[in-house]
Design an enzyme around this catalytic site. Structure first.
Site, mmCIF file in Angstrom:
data_model
loop_
_atom_site.group_PDB
_atom_site.id
_atom_site.type_symbol
_atom_site.label_atom_id
_atom_site.label_comp_id
_atom_site.label_asym_id
_atom_site.label_seq_id
_atom_site.Cartn_x
_atom_site.Cartn_y
_atom_site.Cartn_z
ATOM 1 N N HIS A 157 0.813 -1.222 0.000
ATOM 2 C CA HIS A 157 0.000 0.000 0.000
ATOM 3 C C HIS A 157 0.845 1.271 0.000
ATOM 4 C CE1 HIS A 157 -4.010 -1.877 0.830
ATOM 5 N NE2 HIS A 157 -3.195 -2.888 1.052
ATOM 6 N N ASP A 351 3.385 9.352 -0.843
ATOM 7 C CA ASP A 351 2.247 8.571 -0.353
ATOM 8 C C ASP A 351 1.965 7.454 -1.340
ATOM 9 O OD1 ASP A 351 0.104 7.896 1.259
ATOM 10 O OD2 ASP A 351 -0.569 9.966 1.449
HETATM 11 O O1 F6P Z 1 -1.845 2.263 4.565
HETATM 12 C C1 F6P Z 1 -0.542 2.075 5.007
HETATM 13 C C2 F6P Z 1 -0.522 1.685 6.465
HETATM 14 O O2 F6P Z 1 0.786 1.560 6.911
HETATM 15 C C3 F6P Z 1 -1.247 0.413 6.779
HETATM 16 O O3 F6P Z 1 -0.470 -0.740 6.623
HETATM 17 C C4 F6P Z 1 -1.608 0.689 8.194
HETATM 18 O O4 F6P Z 1 -2.592 -0.127 8.722
HETATM 19 C C5 F6P Z 1 -2.022 2.135 8.140
HETATM 20 O O5 F6P Z 1 -1.118 2.709 7.263
HETATM 21 C C6 F6P Z 1 -2.059 2.828 9.481
HETATM 22 O O6 F6P Z 1 -0.883 2.610 10.200
HETATM 23 P P1 F6P Z 1 -0.853 1.805 11.555
HETATM 24 O O7 F6P Z 1 -1.452 0.447 11.316
HETATM 25 O O8 F6P Z 1 0.594 1.739 11.928
HETATM 26 O O9 F6P Z 1 -1.671 2.586 12.532
#
Ligand code: F6P
Length: 447
Positions: A157, A351
């Site tokens: 992602h 991003d």
């Molecule tokens: O979308 C990218 C990402 O790193 C996901 O893998 C993740 O769930 C999200 O952002 C939010 O980050 P986190 O899970 O560390 O809160």
């Protein structure tokens, strides 16, 4: 059709109103809806002893959520240090802030093995497995080692950097080698494909990636936006503006989102175009994220200071130029905030995609749509050329785009919005997952 097994580190709680922020859960939730699926991952909880743990199962509609806990040490070494203190900045081209340690790498591998150990007993023979994001690069290989023969796809992602950046990571070649265990590898943009394919080539690996830009469910988001305009929170926000224009920013508190740079751009705008003073409000909604990681703590301090500085320097007794919040808001309320906003500032320094840009477009009123200012370094930019594209590092560029957005004729706003809305509607979360899964199911089985 075979059951879909989704694996991601973060799994949304099926019963909570406020969900973890981030494109992964937003995009995937729309993708699994109505499909017979198992969604496996971390519970979000830590505990001292996990020796005897079994996945916690919760079925809601067609989706069974299966989650496991991490120990405190795994949380620190796997999640905070390796995934978010190293891989995250590396993939966002921020070599200067990474810290590598072999203990963290070992914890990263241990957690991936633990995911595999708990997942294997839940699998059925005809499952299609879809693994997500940088926390789980080695999971496909770990499943293969445990005899899993099912089709396994992987989707990243976040951006994938070129080899000149990736090679800084001592285990880069090994991670790339592990990626070859997947039948299909998806990334967000053509640039990510070029970078990842380049890395495979340099490491002598016969593998290639494909790009599948993720989308949202625009019809559902638009409906939430329309309904939420009547919600007390949205009404209060609207009343409090007293006719002023609303500029909105919605981001996890993350240095990749370019929020300090955005605030600088806003300050340049206020200095350069004083006629807007007292006439606009920037609402920045920034739920705290990864609060234990040093670089995130520094960012939080920096933003507190900057917001305070701008309000003190430019505000008046009856007007504050910035409203900066670190609490999260339910998604439907954000949809309402987007609907009443005149401008969205989406200016990440890098991003993977950025679904907020797409949500803003989906939420707008077609008769009087607002303007989108978008960083050309967001994965969404190639798909959204009718946005006002800016360099997020250039405060003057942001300032000029703000002035242009606020001065744009209704005709021009509608023209741009229609094209952007077509883009967002064409490429939805369900198209994204269908395209990926169709291609995964069509791949030749690995020998
Ligand atoms: O979308 C990218 C990402 O790193 C996901 O893998 C993740 O769930 C999200 O952002 C939010 O980050 P986190 O899970 O560390 O809160």
């Amino acid at each position: 059709m075979s059951r879909l097994v989704v694996v991601s580190n973060r799994v949304p709680s099926p019963r909570e109103r406020t969900q973890p922020a981030g494109g992964l859960t937003v995009g995937l939730r729309d993708a699994v809806r109505g499909t017979e699926s198992l969604w496996f991952g971390w519970s979000g909880q830590q505990r001292a002893d996990i020796a005897k743990q079994k996945p916690d199962l919760d079925r809601v509609d067609s989706v069974t959520y299966a989650t496991i806990d991490l120990t405190h040490e795994q949380y620190e070494r796997f999640y905070e240090n390796f995934a978010n203190g190293l891989l995250w900045p590396l993939c966002h081209y921020r070599i200067g802030i990474i810290e590598f340690s072999r203990e963290d790498l070992q914890a990263y591998r241990e957690v991936n093995d633990m995911f595999a150990d708990h997942l294997v007993p839940l699998l059925r023979e005809d499952d299609t497995i879809w693994i997500h994001d940088y926390h789980l690069f080695p999971l496909g290989e770990a499943l293969r080692k445990r005899g899993v023969k099912a089709k396994i796809g992987f989707f990243l992602h976040i951006p994938f950097p070129p080899w000149s950046v990736m090679r800084v990571l001592p285990c880069a070649a090994q991670l790339l080698h592990e990626l070859t265990a997947y039948d299909l590898i998806g990334v967000q943009t053509e640039e990510d494909v070029r970078n990842l394919d380049g890395c495979f080539e340099i490491c002598g690996l016969n593998k290639r990636a494909y790009h599948f830009p993720i989308g949202i469910d625009p019809a559902e988001f638009a409906e939430q936006a329309v309904q939420s305009v009547m919600a007390p929170e949205v009404k209060r926000l609207k009343d409090s503006l007293r006719g002023r224009k609303l500029i909105i920013g919605v981001d996890r508190l993350d240095y990749s989102k370019g929020i300090p740079e955005r605030f600088h751009g806003y300050e340049v705008f206020l200095n350069r175009y004083p006629e807007h003073k007292g006439e606009v409000v920037l609402l920045q909604v920034t739920p705290v994220s990864r609060a234990g990681v040093g670089s995130y703590q520094e960012l939080r301090r920096e933003l507190d200071e900057l917001a305070g500085h701008i309000n003190a320097m430019h505000g008046n007794f009856d007007w504050s130029p910035i409203r900066y919040l670190t609490q999260s808001a339910p998604r439907h309320i954000l949809a309402g905030f987007h609907r009443i906003a005149d401008v969205a500032l989406v200016t990440p320094l890098r991003d993977g995609m950025n679904l907020v840009a797409k949500e803003f477009i989906a939420a707008q009123d077609e008769h009087d749509p607002g303007a989108l200012i978008l960083s050309y370094l967001a994965g969404a930019a190639p798909e959204m050329p009718e946005a006002l594209l800016v360099n997020p590092y250039d405060a003057e560029d942001i300032a000029e785009a703000l002035h242009e957005a606020l001065s744009m004729t209704p005709k021009e706003r509608k023209r741009r919005w229609r094209v952007l809305h077509d883009d967002v509607t064409r490429n939805t979360a369900s198209n994204w997952s269908e395209t990926f899964l169709d291609m995964l199911r069509d791949t030749q089985p690995q020998t």
